[in-house]
Design an enzyme around this catalytic site. Structure first.
Site, short mmCIF file in Angstrom:
data_model
loop_
_atom_site.label_atom_id
_atom_site.label_comp_id
_atom_site.label_asym_id
_atom_site.label_seq_id
_atom_site.Cartn_x
_atom_site.Cartn_y
_atom_site.Cartn_z
N TYR A 144 0.33 -1.41 -0.03
CA TYR A 144 -0.56 -0.60 0.29
C TYR A 144 1.04 0.89 -0.17
O TYR A 144 0.41 2.37 -0.75
CB TYR A 144 -0.59 0.09 1.44
CG TYR A 144 -1.44 1.12 1.29
CD1 TYR A 144 -2.87 1.67 0.50
CD2 TYR A 144 -1.11 2.10 1.87
CE1 TYR A 144 -3.46 2.80 0.89
CE2 TYR A 144 -1.94 3.76 2.45
CZ TYR A 144 -2.54 4.02 1.46
OH TYR A 144 -3.46 5.40 1.89
N LYS A 148 1.25 4.48 -2.14
CA LYS A 148 0.84 5.55 -2.70
C LYS A 148 2.05 6.91 -2.90
O LYS A 148 2.18 7.94 -3.79
CB LYS A 148 0.86 5.91 -1.30
CG LYS A 148 -0.81 4.98 -0.23
CD LYS A 148 -1.61 5.96 -1.07
CE LYS A 148 -2.53 5.46 -2.76
NZ LYS A 148 -3.64 5.55 -3.24
#
Length: 245
Positions: A144, A148
């Site tokens: 994750y 980002k």
């Protein structure tokens, strides 16, 4: 202005879209299914595409039409186990990175582009050799965080390649939503304020290639500014999607 906010059926996306509506803008919502789109109060215009299906994303990009502003808000959090979409691509990377890439490439260029990231981009790893965790040991939160970082790099790459477009990244903060969880430190309005400002304001909001939180410019992960990494990420996205920026 005509504004598209992806992932706008709940949470930060819904709040962003509603605040833009209250300012008098023509806001188009996005949902991953017809059912979720029908649950939005007020019956606004809704585009439907499941970002876990690349063909649906490509179809949305080709048919969505022109917007003054696009807020790339949709995304998923860290997954407990590695999973692939029907396209054979790791799910977090596809939803968080490939989907906004495709829409950016296929839709008419807006005046302003806003890509939501996370403060966890600071610990993201720029690993072009294994973007999908095919050889690395699976770590959902690291995947994750990487995604980002990729979103910031995408915003900066677009800013560099399209100087006529204001393209920026936003960390909305740790917001109490389904994704953020009940222990998050910030309220929902705080999670939307910077996107609304970048989408509508003049003056200090008319910048490009920047990374913001609470309307304040921050210094991102240095990898996001690396032109070789940006271009490598764009090449990888093009190869996986068949769509060139």
């Amino acid at each position: 202005m005509r504004i598209l906010v992806t992932g706008s059926t709940d949470g930060i996306g819904l709040k962003t879209a509603q605040e833009l509506q209250q300012l008098g803008h023509d806001v188009v919502f996005h949902a991953r299914s017809e059912e979720r789109g029908q649950q939005i109060q007020g019956r606004p215009e809704v585009l439907v595409a499941d970002f876990g299906d690349l063909e649906q994303v490509r179809a949305m990009g080709r048919s969505a039409g022109a917007f003054d502003v696009v807020v790339h808000n949709a995304g998923i959090g860290g997954q407990a186990e590695r999973a692939e979409t029907k396209d054979g691509i790791e799910r977090t990377f596809q939803v968080n990175v490939l989907a906004p890439y495709i829409l950016t490439a296929l839709m008419p260029r807006p005046q302003r582009l806003i890509y939501l990231t996370s403060g966890l981009e600071s610990v993201g790893v720029a690993n072009l050799a294994d973007l999908q965790y095919k050889t690395r040991v699976w770590n959902g939160m690291q995947c994750y965080s990487d995604s980002k970082l990729h979103d910031v790099a995408l915003a900066f790459a677009v800013a560099r390649r399209w100087p006529e477009v204001y393209s920026n990244a936003v960390d909305p903060g740790w917001i109490r939503t389904k994704l953020g969880g009940p222990n998050a430190t910030d309220d929902l309005p705080e999670g939307a304020e910077t996107q609304v400002w970048l989408a509508t304001a003049d003056g200090d909001a008319l910048v490009t290639g920047k990374y913001f939180k609470r309307k304040t410019e921050l210094t991102p992960n240095p990898a996001a500014h690396d032109v070789e990494f940006q271009d490598g990420l764009l090449r990888a996205c093009a190869e996986l999607t068949g769509v060139t920026l």
